[in-house]
Design a protein around this motif. Structure first.
Motif, PDB file in Angstrom:
ATOM      1  N   LEU A  35       0.826  -1.365  -0.037  1.00  0.00           N
ATOM      2  CA  LEU A  35       0.048   0.179  -0.069  1.00  0.00           C
ATOM      3  C   LEU A  35       0.891   1.218   0.143  1.00  0.00           C
ATOM      4  CD1 LEU A  35      -2.985  -0.926   2.554  1.00  0.00           C
ATOM      5  CD2 LEU A  35      -3.108  -0.488  -0.069  1.00  0.00           C
ATOM      6  N   GLU A  36       1.965   1.122   0.906  1.00  0.00           N
ATOM      7  CA  GLU A  36       2.832   2.468   0.840  1.00  0.00           C
ATOM      8  C   GLU A  36       3.465   2.519  -0.423  1.00  0.00           C
ATOM      9  OE1 GLU A  36       4.167   2.032   5.314  1.00  0.00           O
ATOM     10  OE2 GLU A  36       5.515   1.426   4.005  1.00  0.00           O
ATOM     11  N   ARG A  37       3.796   1.607  -1.142  1.00  0.00           N
ATOM     12  CA  ARG A  37       4.597   1.656  -2.750  1.00  0.00           C
ATOM     13  C   ARG A  37       3.783   2.317  -3.681  1.00  0.00           C
ATOM     14  NH1 ARG A  37      10.054   1.737  -3.172  1.00  0.00           N
ATOM     15  NH2 ARG A  37       9.487   1.464  -5.463  1.00  0.00           N
ATOM     16  N   THR A  38       2.266   2.019  -3.353  1.00  0.00           N
ATOM     17  CA  THR A  38       1.410   2.275  -4.598  1.00  0.00           C
ATOM     18  C   THR A  38       0.725   3.642  -4.326  1.00  0.00           C
ATOM     19  OG1 THR A  38       0.838   0.123  -4.353  1.00  0.00           O
ATOM     20  CG2 THR A  38      -0.564   1.559  -5.633  1.00  0.00           C
ATOM     21  N   GLU A  39       0.596   4.430  -5.344  1.00  0.00           N
ATOM     22  CA  GLU A  39       0.191   5.654  -5.521  1.00  0.00           C
ATOM     23  C   GLU A  39      -1.642   5.587  -5.224  1.00  0.00           C
ATOM     24  OE1 GLU A  39       1.644   8.578  -5.613  1.00  0.00           O
ATOM     25  OE2 GLU A  39       3.578   7.696  -5.933  1.00  0.00           O
ATOM     26  N   ASN A  40      -2.026   6.607  -4.527  1.00  0.00           N
ATOM     27  CA  ASN A  40      -3.584   6.412  -4.087  1.00  0.00           C
ATOM     28  C   ASN A  40      -4.308   6.197  -5.304  1.00  0.00           C
ATOM     29  OD1 ASN A  40      -2.724   6.983  -1.598  1.00  0.00           O
ATOM     30  ND2 ASN A  40      -3.225   9.077  -1.563  1.00  0.00           N
ATOM     31  N   ASP A  41      -3.839   6.973  -6.358  1.00  0.00           N
ATOM     32  CA  ASP A  41      -4.783   6.843  -7.541  1.00  0.00           C
ATOM     33  C   ASP A  41      -4.745   5.473  -8.482  1.00  0.00           C
ATOM     34  OD1 ASP A  41      -2.149   7.316  -8.561  1.00  0.00           O
ATOM     35  OD2 ASP A  41      -3.070   8.981 -10.169  1.00  0.00           O
ATOM     36  N   ARG A  42      -3.957   4.637  -7.804  1.00  0.00           N
ATOM     37  CA  ARG A  42      -3.521   3.399  -8.514  1.00  0.00           C
ATOM     38  C   ARG A  42      -3.782   2.136  -7.620  1.00  0.00           C
ATOM     39  NH1 ARG A  42      -1.221   3.675 -14.002  1.00  0.00           N
ATOM     40  NH2 ARG A  42      -0.585   5.889 -14.185  1.00  0.00           N
ATOM     41  N   VAL A  43      -4.228   2.495  -6.494  1.00  0.00           N
ATOM     42  CA  VAL A  43      -4.546   1.348  -5.584  1.00  0.00           C
ATOM     43  C   VAL A  43      -5.485   0.157  -6.028  1.00  0.00           C
ATOM     44  CG1 VAL A  43      -5.294   0.645  -3.373  1.00  0.00           C
ATOM     45  CG2 VAL A  43      -3.715   2.564  -3.646  1.00  0.00           C
ATOM     46  N   ALA A  44      -6.518   0.551  -6.491  1.00  0.00           N
ATOM     47  CA  ALA A  44      -7.810  -0.302  -6.845  1.00  0.00           C
ATOM     48  C   ALA A  44      -7.258  -1.391  -8.165  1.00  0.00           C
ATOM     49  CB  ALA A  44      -8.885   0.341  -7.206  1.00  0.00           C
ATOM     50  N   ARG A  45      -6.755  -0.516  -9.051  1.00  0.00           N
ATOM     51  CA  ARG A  45      -6.073  -1.145 -10.309  1.00  0.00           C
ATOM     52  C   ARG A  45      -4.961  -2.393  -9.869  1.00  0.00           C
ATOM     53  NH1 ARG A  45      -5.541   3.925 -14.295  1.00  0.00           N
ATOM     54  NH2 ARG A  45      -5.071   4.804 -12.210  1.00  0.00           N
ATOM     55  N   THR A  46      -4.061  -1.690  -9.059  1.00  0.00           N
ATOM     56  CA  THR A  46      -3.097  -2.675  -8.560  1.00  0.00           C
ATOM     57  C   THR A  46      -3.428  -3.681  -7.763  1.00  0.00           C
ATOM     58  OG1 THR A  46      -1.487  -0.717  -8.607  1.00  0.00           O
ATOM     59  CG2 THR A  46      -0.656  -2.573  -7.243  1.00  0.00           C
ATOM     60  N   LEU A  47      -4.255  -3.700  -6.685  1.00  0.00           N
ATOM     61  CA  LEU A  47      -4.706  -4.640  -6.063  1.00  0.00           C
ATOM     62  C   LEU A  47      -5.570  -5.648  -6.798  1.00  0.00           C
ATOM     63  CD1 LEU A  47      -5.431  -3.019  -2.624  1.00  0.00           C
ATOM     64  CD2 LEU A  47      -3.339  -3.982  -3.209  1.00  0.00           C
ATOM     65  N   THR A  48      -6.086  -5.198  -7.787  1.00  0.00           N
ATOM     66  CA  THR A  48      -7.175  -6.269  -8.739  1.00  0.00           C
ATOM     67  C   THR A  48      -6.054  -7.111  -9.476  1.00  0.00           C
ATOM     68  OG1 THR A  48      -8.839  -4.648  -8.826  1.00  0.00           O
ATOM     69  CG2 THR A  48      -8.741  -6.348 -10.578  1.00  0.00           C
ATOM     70  N   ALA A  49      -5.320  -6.299 -10.130  1.00  0.00           N
ATOM     71  CA  ALA A  49      -4.244  -7.249 -11.033  1.00  0.00           C
ATOM     72  C   ALA A  49      -3.400  -8.153 -10.107  1.00  0.00           C
ATOM     73  CB  ALA A  49      -2.989  -6.153 -11.489  1.00  0.00           C
ATOM     74  N   TRP A  50      -3.131  -7.736  -8.924  1.00  0.00           N
ATOM     75  CA  TRP A  50      -2.313  -8.599  -7.927  1.00  0.00           C
ATOM     76  C   TRP A  50      -3.299  -9.937  -7.548  1.00  0.00           C
ATOM     77  CZ3 TRP A  50       2.139  -6.240  -5.874  1.00  0.00           C
ATOM     78  CH2 TRP A  50       3.043  -7.143  -4.986  1.00  0.00           C
ATOM     79  N   ALA A  51      -4.548  -9.756  -7.122  1.00  0.00           N
ATOM     80  CA  ALA A  51      -5.531 -10.805  -6.992  1.00  0.00           C
ATOM     81  C   ALA A  51      -5.583 -11.613  -8.056  1.00  0.00           C
ATOM     82  CB  ALA A  51      -6.692 -10.147  -6.247  1.00  0.00           C
ATOM     83  N   VAL A  52      -6.114 -11.036  -9.105  1.00  0.00           N
ATOM     84  CA  VAL A  52      -6.223 -11.764 -10.345  1.00  0.00           C
ATOM     85  C   VAL A  52      -5.333 -12.664 -10.605  1.00  0.00           C
ATOM     86  CG1 VAL A  52      -6.758 -11.485 -12.606  1.00  0.00           C
ATOM     87  CG2 VAL A  52      -8.113 -10.408 -11.251  1.00  0.00           C
ATOM     88  N   THR A  53      -4.052 -12.300 -10.757  1.00  0.00           N
ATOM     89  CA  THR A  53      -2.874 -13.040 -10.971  1.00  0.00           C
ATOM     90  C   THR A  53      -2.545 -14.299  -9.888  1.00  0.00           C
ATOM     91  OG1 THR A  53      -1.835 -11.265 -11.850  1.00  0.00           O
ATOM     92  CG2 THR A  53      -0.348 -13.090 -11.264  1.00  0.00           C
ATOM     93  N   THR A  54      -2.739 -13.930  -8.424  1.00  0.00           N
ATOM     94  CA  THR A  54      -2.549 -14.924  -7.618  1.00  0.00           C
ATOM     95  C   THR A  54      -3.513 -16.076  -7.722  1.00  0.00           C
ATOM     96  OG1 THR A  54      -1.785 -13.323  -5.965  1.00  0.00           O
ATOM     97  CG2 THR A  54      -2.585 -15.367  -4.972  1.00  0.00           C
ATOM     98  N   LYS A  55      -4.822 -15.685  -8.047  1.00  0.00           N
ATOM     99  CA  LYS A  55      -5.950 -16.755  -8.175  1.00  0.00           C
ATOM    100  C   LYS A  55      -5.686 -17.553  -9.405  1.00  0.00           C
ATOM    101  CE  LYS A  55      -9.669 -14.972  -5.645  1.00  0.00           C
ATOM    102  NZ  LYS A  55     -10.270 -16.220  -4.912  1.00  0.00           N
ATOM    103  N   ALA A  56      -5.193 -16.886 -10.662  1.00  0.00           N
ATOM    104  CA  ALA A  56      -4.931 -17.637 -11.693  1.00  0.00           C
ATOM    105  C   ALA A  56      -3.772 -18.623 -11.656  1.00  0.00           C
ATOM    106  CB  ALA A  56      -4.750 -16.539 -12.736  1.00  0.00           C
ATOM    107  N   SER A  57      -2.586 -18.087 -10.814  1.00  0.00           N
ATOM    108  CA  SER A  57      -1.601 -18.885 -10.820  1.00  0.00           C
ATOM    109  C   SER A  57      -1.814 -20.057  -9.906  1.00  0.00           C
ATOM    110  CB  SER A  57      -0.307 -18.143 -10.096  1.00  0.00           C
ATOM    111  OG  SER A  57      -0.710 -17.384  -9.041  1.00  0.00           O
TER     112      SER A  57
END
Length: 422
Positions: free
Chosen positions: A347-369
């Protein structure tokens, strides 16, 4: 719902009424989820007489399809107020789950409906997590993010300990459909709790162009891969989670089949060590205060990778049961420390206007892998045997610490130690 706020006061560091409601909402929905743990496969087997292939598809295909459905929701969530999105996702899960007992009562329940509901719930889960990360950054100061995430982690392990036994008892008394009702109601209560957080949340600005283009779907992945610290951590967590979860079905086959453990012993082997997660989450803040965020992240990220290989030496009887419990206790303790630290770091590394997109990409990749590796290890288990496949996963996990962020990629030196509040 007031329990979250009161507990925060008892722990010695108040994060405010709004966080208390959010924490209470999280605990309620997490407990509902664990109460209904295993309900879908049980319904498929006992009510719909589904076979092994259908049951496997229910978990793997449902999660994978849900992850794919969540991809466009990340950019959509980014430029909307997060609290209404959280409430909407809770209500979507509530409504979707309620269709199951309704169809069951009417004698119209089908396997296709179970699969569709699992897809909807999986997509809503990912969207909720993405929005909640962004929302949390607006609720608590940056210096309190670790305290907040540690409390979420502690709650997650608490519900892991008490939820499945209560759910198992409820299934025995009332049937698996009853626990689905409980899970649905927990999401409704969560929505009410999030609504009670109140407060004003400004609408995020997108700029002059409000249209969402196809390229926007990949923004989260672009942001992660362009960041020298997030990129290795992204691959580390996707590979670690995927390999750990891929070995679980094979471990069940080994313990419940060849080694002859009773179902209650299998459940005990994984429920009891969850106490390590509680202890680890409570130590996360003091450890970061003393040793620094980066060192705790690397050390616990390394230590958690050392335990699973021990499962390859599992034998029958009491010694085997104690081995599994010891391995799981060490693994879960390390994860209990690592998870809130890593979540805060991200969260600290991610800009406020990028959090939702970043966390979505992260969760999608984790579930797919996880879905992919589970399928691959299923084949390996058939070819090599479950013990060898479990050992192979453990050996590969030993390489995952190489993907942890290096100090040169961090934001800078760790801040001066502050008084511990956790």
């Amino acid at each position: 719902m007031r329990s979250g706020h009161r507990l925060g006061h008892l722990l010695g560091h108040r994060l405010g009424r709004r966080f208390g409601w959010l924490w209470g909402a999280y605990g309620t929905s997490a407990l509902g989820t664990w109460l209904a743990f295993g309900a879908f496969p049980l319904i498929a087997i006992r009510v719909l007489h589904a076979g092994p292939a259908e049951v496997a598809a229910l978990s793997s295909a449902g999660a994978a399809a849900g992850a794919a459905a969540a991809v466009p929701l990340g950019p959509w969530v980014e430029f909307r107020r997060k609290r209404p999105v959280l409430i909407a996702m809770d209500l979507v899960r509530f409504a979707a789950l309620l269709t199951i007992p309704a169809a069951f009562a009417l004698g119209a329940l089908t396997f296709l409906q179970l699969l569709l509901v699992s897809v909807v719930v999986a997509a809503a889960d990912i969207t909720f997590r993405a929005a909640s990360g962004a929302y949390l950054k607006t609720l608590v100061p940056a210096e309190d993010l670790l305290v907040a995430n540690a409390r979420f982690e502690s709650t997650a392990w608490t519900t892991t300990i008490i939820g499945p036994p209560l759910g198992g008892a409820a299934i025995g008394l009332l049937g698996p459909v009853a626990t689905v009702v409980a899970d649905a109601v927990s999401y409704l209560l969560s929505a009410l709790g999030i609504r009670a957080t109140g407060g004003h949340e400004p609408r995020p600005e997108r700029g002059k162009d409000t249209r969402m283009r196809a390229g926007d779907l990949l923004d989260g992945w672009r942001y992660i891969l362009a960041d020298a610290a997030l990129r290795p951590l992204f691959f580390n967590t996707a590979l670690f989670n995927g390999l750990v979860m891929a070995a679980q079905p094979l471990l069940a086959v080994l313990m419940l089949g060849r080694l002859g453990f009773a179902p209650w012993q299998y459940g005990l082997a994984f429920a009891a060590p969850s106490i390590g997660g509680l202890l680890g989450s409570r130590l996360a803040r003091p450890l970061v205060t003393r040793f620094g965020q980066h060192q705790v992240l690397v050390v616990t990220g390394t230590l958690r990778a050392l335990w699973p290989v021990g499962l390859a030496f599992l034998g029958p009887g009491t010694a085997g049961l104690l081995l599994v419990m010891g391995v799981e206790l060490g693994l879960i303790f390390c994860c209990g420390v690592f998870n809130p630290v890593y979540t805060t770091y991200r969260l600290e590394r991610t800009e406020n206007d990028r959090v939702a997109r970043t966390l979505t990409a992260w969760a999608v990749t984790t579930k797919a892998s996880t879905a992919l590796l589970t399928a691959v290890w299923g084949v390996l288990g058939s070819l090599l045997g479950p013990r060898t496949a479990i050992g192979l996963a453990g050996v590969l996990l030993l390489a995952t610490p190489l993907l942890l962020p290096r100090r040169t990629a961090t934001l800078g030196p760790d801040p001066e130690p502050a008084p511990s509040h956790a």
